[in-house]
Scaffold this active site. Structure first.
Site, short mmCIF file in Angstrom:
data_model
loop_
_atom_site.label_atom_id
_atom_site.label_comp_id
_atom_site.label_asym_id
_atom_site.label_seq_id
_atom_site.Cartn_x
_atom_site.Cartn_y
_atom_site.Cartn_z
N GLU A 1 -14.21 0.84 -3.04
CA GLU A 1 -13.25 0.34 -4.03
C GLU A 1 -13.50 -1.16 -4.25
O GLU A 1 -14.39 -1.53 -4.99
CB GLU A 1 -11.82 0.68 -3.61
CG GLU A 1 -11.61 2.20 -3.62
CD GLU A 1 -10.17 2.65 -3.50
OE1 GLU A 1 -9.81 3.58 -4.23
OE2 GLU A 1 -9.41 2.11 -2.67
C1 HEC Z 1 -11.70 1.63 -7.51
C2 HEC Z 1 -10.42 2.08 -8.02
C3 HEC Z 1 -9.15 1.59 -7.35
C4 HEC Z 1 -8.79 0.28 -7.08
C5 HEC Z 1 -9.58 -0.99 -7.32
C6 HEC Z 1 -7.45 0.37 -6.54
N1 HEC Z 1 -7.03 1.66 -6.49
FE1 HEC Z 1 -5.21 2.30 -5.95
N2 HEC Z 1 -5.87 4.18 -5.92
C7 HEC Z 1 -7.10 4.61 -6.36
C8 HEC Z 1 -7.30 6.00 -6.01
C9 HEC Z 1 -8.51 6.83 -6.33
C10 HEC Z 1 -6.13 6.40 -5.33
C11 HEC Z 1 -5.86 7.77 -4.70
C12 HEC Z 1 -6.64 7.87 -3.40
C13 HEC Z 1 -6.18 8.98 -2.49
O1 HEC Z 1 -5.11 9.52 -2.67
O2 HEC Z 1 -6.91 9.31 -1.56
C14 HEC Z 1 -5.24 5.24 -5.31
C15 HEC Z 1 -3.94 5.24 -4.82
C16 HEC Z 1 -3.04 4.20 -4.99
C17 HEC Z 1 -1.62 4.27 -4.78
C18 HEC Z 1 -0.83 5.49 -4.36
C19 HEC Z 1 -0.06 6.08 -5.52
C20 HEC Z 1 0.46 7.46 -5.22
O3 HEC Z 1 0.92 8.14 -6.15
O4 HEC Z 1 0.40 7.91 -4.08
C21 HEC Z 1 -1.12 3.02 -5.03
C22 HEC Z 1 0.33 2.59 -4.95
C23 HEC Z 1 -2.24 2.17 -5.38
N3 HEC Z 1 -3.39 2.93 -5.37
C24 HEC Z 1 -2.16 0.81 -5.64
C25 HEC Z 1 -3.29 -0.01 -5.68
C26 HEC Z 1 -3.27 -1.45 -5.55
C27 HEC Z 1 -2.02 -2.27 -5.33
C28 HEC Z 1 -4.56 -1.88 -5.66
C29 HEC Z 1 -5.10 -3.30 -5.54
C30 HEC Z 1 -4.88 -3.95 -4.24
C31 HEC Z 1 -5.37 -0.71 -5.89
N4 HEC Z 1 -4.57 0.41 -5.86
C32 HEC Z 1 -6.73 -0.74 -6.14
C33 HEC Z 1 -8.02 3.82 -7.02
C34 HEC Z 1 -8.05 2.44 -6.95
#
Ligand code: HEC
Ligand code: HEC
Length: 372
Positions: free
Chosen positions: A160
């Site tokens: 990520e």
């Molecule tokens: C490269 C893409 C990417 C980036 C950059 C990223 N995310 Fe995500 N995020 C995802 C993915 C894919 C998931 C789901 C992963 C899983 O469930 O295993 C996720 C899950 C989440 C969730 C959970 C939501 C739920 O419904 O359960 C949150 C809240 C979240 N991210 C916030 C953030 C925040 C705050 C940042 C920055 C610090 C961030 N993400 C950076 C791709 C990203």
């Protein structure tokens, strides 16, 4: 435009015949300014409303509910800046907003996300909108307790944002004087507030402001005209068909884990090319095979493609598949159209404040350079 409903309608189902003047002197309390007349419910409306209230609640006013991370104005602003700042990634290119774009429903609209060095992750990016209110944790498998615990994880995840260490992330941020000042204001009682935990807390504080009330909330609060006839039929179908076995509460999800594929293998319907064991990956408990968090359905029209691997692009198909593999039922086209119309009434607006991209402070000579 938002309607304001007189509170007495909520409490007693009383008939609001007149205007504010007829309320005066009756001892009524909590009477808010009325901008739209709320009509008396028909018996059908009332029956549906009462049924709906058994399964759903309106979004709360605030998600400022974590005693370990109380919100303040500076913390929310800092969190918003960090949320939008690509310098929290090794490449200096990827921010939280890259995969959770607040202008597009809090998602990237890709089957699975693209991270550092164009790597494809295994799962679909769920929306950050209203996510702070999930009660069984964050991620598709609930492996982080809350948004505070979640926010630190993507920054050091190699596919990520790929920061080599928490220290490196802190070094980037601490090299920017305006950030240091803001950390002091956001965490006023701390000696040395620029640390990894507080980076996560500030981002989480911002996420706690991302609530999106919808027309369905107005309906739940007692306005029968907040939904169209088709949306009401959809709500009725959603309840009768049994979607409410799993999609309940203020988010219509986020409050339990369930097996995906109770009536058949999910991948035979979704066309998934990889099979994901869900929560089992985390717990190694056999009972958790194919268990996923029941996702919230708020803003679902914007958060395509659907399911944990983004395998299905159309909401009609997602609804059909759900009825088939979770309930063993075949929906008619009309039922699907009605349910889809109801789900669209769950769309809300991201607060303006959150959508305005912040001005980010410049890097300095001390700021560690981006790396590919
Ligand atoms: C490269 C893409 C990417 C980036 C950059 C990223 N995310 Fe995500 N995020 C995802 C993915 C894919 C998931 C789901 C992963 C899983 O469930 O295993 C996720 C899950 C989440 C969730 C959970 C939501 C739920 O419904 O359960 C949150 C809240 C979240 N991210 C916030 C953030 C925040 C705050 C940042 C920055 C610090 C961030 N993400 C950076 C791709 C990203
Ligand atoms: C037995 C529990 C259960 C029932 C019943 C159920 N769902 Fe789901 N729903 C889930 C789970 C679990 C997922 C997540 C599946 C995955 O992607 O791994 C889900 C996902 C969804 C999604 C995709 C969400 C997203 O963000 O990608 C939609 C849309 C949906 N459900 C609608 C419905 C509708 C409409 C009904 C009734 C016809 C229904 N569900 C019935 C448990 C259920």
């Amino acid at each position: 435009m938002r309607r304001v409903v007189i509170t007495s309608v909520l409490l007693g189902g009383l008939v609001i015949g007149g205007c504010e003047s007829s309320q005066k002197g009756t001892g009524e309390q909590n009477v808010e300014t009325q901008t739209t007349q709320v009509r008396e419910m028909t018996p059908e409306d009332k029956a549906l409303w009462e049924k709906a209230k058994l399964y759903f609640q309106p979004l709360p006013e605030t998600a400022d509910i974590n005693p370990d991370n109380p919100l303040n104005e500076h913390k929310v602003l800092l969190g918003k800046m960090l949320y939008y700042d690509p310098r929290l990634s090794l490449s200096g290119f990827i921010s939280c907003n890259s995969c959770h774009n607040l202008a597009t429903g809090g998602v990237d609209n890709l089957p699975t996300s693209i991270g550092h060095r164009w790597q494809l992750g295994p799962r679909n990016s769920p929306t950050v909108l209203n996510a702070a209110l999930h009660t069984v944790g964050q991620f598709w498998d609930g492996r982080a307790k809350d948004v505070e615990e979640q926010a630190g994880k993507p920054i050091t995840n190699p596919i990520e944002m790929a920061m080599p260490s928490e220290e490196f992330a802190v070094q980037r941020i601490a090299s920017i004087p305006q950030y240091v000042e803001l950390f002091k204001k956001a965490f006023p009682n701390e000696q040395d507030p620029v640390n990894y935990e507080n980076i996560a807390k500030a981002i989480a504080a911002f996420e706690r402001t991302l609530l999106t009330p919808s027309r369905f909330d107005e309906f739940l609060k007692g306005d029968p005209d907040a939904l169209t006839e088709q949306e009401k039929r959809g709500l009725q179908a959603f309840i009768e068909v049994g979607c409410i076995t799993c999609h309940t509460g203020p988010l219509l999800g986020g409050n339990m884990f369930q097996k995906f594929g109770l009536f058949g293998n999910y991948w035979e319907y979704t066309g998934s090319t990889k099979i994901d064991s869900g929560r089992y990956n985390e717990t190694k408990n056999e009972a958790d095979i194919f268990m996923f968090k029941v996702p919230s359905l708020r803003n679902i029209t914007k958060t395509y493609p659907y399911f944990h691997d983004g395998s299905v692009w159309s909401l009609d198909s997602a609804i059909w598949i759900m009825a088939k593999v979770q309930l063993g039922k075949d929906l008619t086209e009309e039922q699907i159209a009605d349910i889809k119309a109801f789900l669209a009434a769950l769309d809300g607006e991201v607060p303006d404040e959150a959508l305005q991209v912040p001005e980010l402070p410049p890097s300095t000579k001390e700021t560690p350079l981006p790396q590919r």
